[in-house]
Design a protein around this motif. Sequence first.
Motif, PDB file in Angstrom:
ATOM      1  N   LEU A 276       0.842  -1.204   0.000  1.00  0.00           N
ATOM      2  CA  LEU A 276       0.000   0.000   0.000  1.00  0.00           C
ATOM      3  C   LEU A 276       0.875   1.251   0.000  1.00  0.00           C
ATOM      4  N   GLN A 277       1.948   1.236   0.811  1.00  0.00           N
ATOM      5  CA  GLN A 277       2.862   2.381   0.866  1.00  0.00           C
ATOM      6  C   GLN A 277       3.598   2.559  -0.461  1.00  0.00           C
ATOM      7  N   LEU A 278       3.866   1.442  -1.143  1.00  0.00           N
ATOM      8  CA  LEU A 278       4.594   1.500  -2.420  1.00  0.00           C
ATOM      9  C   LEU A 278       3.661   1.749  -3.604  1.00  0.00           C
ATOM     10  N   GLY A 279       2.335   1.825  -3.342  1.00  0.00           N
ATOM     11  CA  GLY A 279       1.373   2.151  -4.392  1.00  0.00           C
ATOM     12  C   GLY A 279       0.941   0.973  -5.239  1.00  0.00           C
ATOM     13  N   ASN A 280       1.254  -0.243  -4.827  1.00  0.00           N
ATOM     14  CA  ASN A 280       0.858  -1.442  -5.571  1.00  0.00           C
ATOM     15  C   ASN A 280      -0.453  -1.958  -4.974  1.00  0.00           C
ATOM     16  N   LEU A 281      -1.586  -1.401  -5.446  1.00  0.00           N
ATOM     17  CA  LEU A 281      -2.882  -1.703  -4.838  1.00  0.00           C
ATOM     18  C   LEU A 281      -3.330  -3.132  -5.124  1.00  0.00           C
ATOM     19  N   LYS A 318      -8.451   3.782  -3.839  1.00  0.00           N
ATOM     20  CA  LYS A 318      -9.112   3.839  -5.144  1.00  0.00           C
ATOM     21  C   LYS A 318     -10.205   4.910  -5.190  1.00  0.00           C
ATOM     22  N   LYS A 319     -10.416   5.614  -4.068  1.00  0.00           N
ATOM     23  CA  LYS A 319     -11.440   6.662  -3.906  1.00  0.00           C
ATOM     24  C   LYS A 319     -12.858   6.099  -3.982  1.00  0.00           C
ATOM     25  N   ASN A 320     -12.978   4.814  -3.616  1.00  0.00           N
ATOM     26  CA  ASN A 320     -14.299   4.185  -3.502  1.00  0.00           C
ATOM     27  C   ASN A 320     -14.714   4.294  -2.037  1.00  0.00           C
ATOM     28  N   TYR A 321     -15.131   5.501  -1.638  1.00  0.00           N
ATOM     29  CA  TYR A 321     -15.310   5.829  -0.226  1.00  0.00           C
ATOM     30  C   TYR A 321     -16.426   5.057   0.460  1.00  0.00           C
ATOM     31  N   ALA A 354     -12.878   7.874   5.742  1.00  0.00           N
ATOM     32  CA  ALA A 354     -13.703   7.356   4.646  1.00  0.00           C
ATOM     33  C   ALA A 354     -15.123   7.913   4.724  1.00  0.00           C
ATOM     34  N   LEU A 355     -15.668   8.008   5.950  1.00  0.00           N
ATOM     35  CA  LEU A 355     -17.018   8.538   6.125  1.00  0.00           C
ATOM     36  C   LEU A 355     -17.116  10.000   5.723  1.00  0.00           C
ATOM     37  N   SER A 356     -16.020  10.755   5.951  1.00  0.00           N
ATOM     38  CA  SER A 356     -16.078  12.205   5.750  1.00  0.00           C
ATOM     39  C   SER A 356     -16.399  12.581   4.302  1.00  0.00           C
ATOM     40  N   HIS A 357     -16.153  11.673   3.370  1.00  0.00           N
ATOM     41  CA  HIS A 357     -16.428  11.978   1.963  1.00  0.00           C
ATOM     42  C   HIS A 357     -17.907  11.799   1.613  1.00  0.00           C
ATOM     43  N   GLN A 358     -18.640  10.961   2.367  1.00  0.00           N
ATOM     44  CA  GLN A 358     -20.039  10.687   2.062  1.00  0.00           C
ATOM     45  C   GLN A 358     -20.972  11.138   3.182  1.00  0.00           C
TER      46      GLN A 358
END
Length: 726
Positions: A276-281, A318-321, A354-358
């Motif tokens: 996750l830190q290296l960006g390999n989702l 992935k911004k899938n909040y 995560a909640l703060s976006h929705q």
Amino acid sequence: MKNVLALTFAAQLCALWPSVSHSADFAAYEQQFPLKGRKTFRAALQEGEALLTQSTLTPQQRTFVLHRTALHLVRLGEYDRARNRLEALASHLSTHPDDSMQGKYHWVHGDLAFRLGHNQSAQSHFLSASQFFSRTQDWRMLSHTYRMAANAVAKGSPDLNAIEHIALAKHYAELDNNISLHNAAFDTEARIYKLFGQLDRALESRQAQLSWLGQQSEPDEAMLSSTYYGLADIFVDFGDHQAALDAFMQSYRYDEQVNDHLYMGQNQIRIAEQFLQLGNLIAANKAYEQAKVLSESIAHKRNLGWAIAGLGRVEFAKKNYPQAANLIGQGLALINPVHSQALHSQHLVWYASALSHQNPAQAIEQLASFFEVTPTDTMVEAAKVLAFAHLQQQDFAAALRYQTHATELLQQQTEQSRLTRLEAKKRDAELHLETLKVNQLQSGLDEQKRQNKLQSVILAAAIIVLLNFFLMFYLYHLKKRKVMEKEAAVLNQALTLKQQLLADVSHELRTPLTVLKLNIEALQHNLITDPDATYTLMQSRLSMLNTLIADIYELAQADTHSLQLDLQIRPAKALFDELLSAIKPLIAQHELKLNTQNTLSDTLEIACDIDRMHQIFNNLARNSCHYTNKPGQISVTITQQAEHLICHFEDSSPGVGDADLPRLTERLYRCDKSRSRDLGGSGLGLSICQKLTELHQGQLSLSHSKLGGLCVTLTLPLVQPAQSDN
């Protein structure tokens, strides 16, 4: 008749049956403990509780069961019951003493105090346990005890004693040839360095641990896994996530070899975090899924919640909040906020993020009561999330307030770092001054050693020249060969004695200098919480060095006959009463009892140097104080025998062996080679006493004391009364 005998035998068998049954129950209970994992703590506790209700247990068996049930209660977190059980064990041991069980009582008490956060009490109990285990020479428990003592010290504050305890833990593990305990000591050492912020030393410790494990004939996979896991943790702190990933993967491979699903699952979680830190989702998601499956297979709630929440973090990236909030919330519900407080706090902040976006209102509700204005990474992130959530609600004032909190907390962290660096520079300056003082002292010692060496060489050369002259003069023609052999023998003996003396003196100087060096390094690395106490300790070490040098110089004077006495004629009884009074405070300070008996007549007189007599008595008193167990006693008896004064100076146990007794007056000789100079003496006290006694035309002899320790006998000539003219 046969029926009567049969009935009698049956009655006796029935009477003996409960005792036989109880004995078998205890044997089965005792046998299970060397076999790890055979039963749970709860099951073992229930068996022990049942045994304690039986009146047929022997005192030794009851001691064993009381100790084991107390240990199980601590492991199960039932601390009040554990405390009561320990009180029962202490009461039982007071009537049925057992050194080994006394040590284990203190060990369990220390473990309980450690778990309750009472670190000072834990240290005290662990060190008390070490004394009992030393008596029984239980190296395994000594290693275990010093490792736990190191944990207790480190949990309080950075203290060099923690590392000293770890060194002892390694030493006793090696004596016991116990690989698992030796490995555990390495683990604790690295963890303590990491706790102190000494990441470079923590890394060195882990690398040394890997090297040590590689030297074992059959390295244990679980130990190797744990070591690589700890190594990866250090790389995470360094911010080197690729190196951390490689180490976590190596740890996982060893766990896989032993099929340990618990640690396999935890390793997969840590591997996923590095991806996750290296960006390999994609790789992170796969690792979290594998961790989830492994944790479900053993029903491990914390790791399962951790893995599920990790899948939510991937969705967040992935911004899938909505999916992120759902998954992190599911995982958060499985993580115990008491037993895993830090992990729960981190996931609570991620959940709110995560909640703060929705649903910003729900995010605020989750974090508002949790937020504290404390300069930690978690609270900084919480302030940022709250600021974002209020901004989403267009509550600009609250958003600004929390953003200000985040900025202020970051500034506080920066200020703390700045102050730490300034304090380090200040300590460096102070340490530099102390280093200059130590260097000056070292220069003086080196110069003194050079002078002593030169004097020894000159004296040896003079002796050799004289011997050669007389031997050549008298035996040149008849014993030329013998003269040459004698010359060589004398030369070799002189060189050997000189080398031995220099080696002994070097050893005695090295010990306090090493302590000074360790304290200086501790100050340099900011490991000392009380610099003033450290400087006081360093000053005492310098005083010890000064005492050692003074004693060596005094013996050198005696050897060269340059030590002169200021003889005065004094009443013997009054003089020795004065000498006894002078040593009373010293003996009382060491909590020893002094018994004295002076039967000299008031008319007797003695010719002596009063200051030197005080020096003799003071040295003998200090020697007894340093090497007498508490509580103990010292007895001084002064009598007349013909034309001499006899003084017996005795102390209680411990004593010395017959082989050591005649060597106690040798310079720097010690019965126990491991005894440190921390006892305060220079190792020359008895040698000086012997020289001063001989200068008074007396004798000093050593024997075993009736009290169990050492008896030093001084024989001094009395002044003969003048003959009256008839």
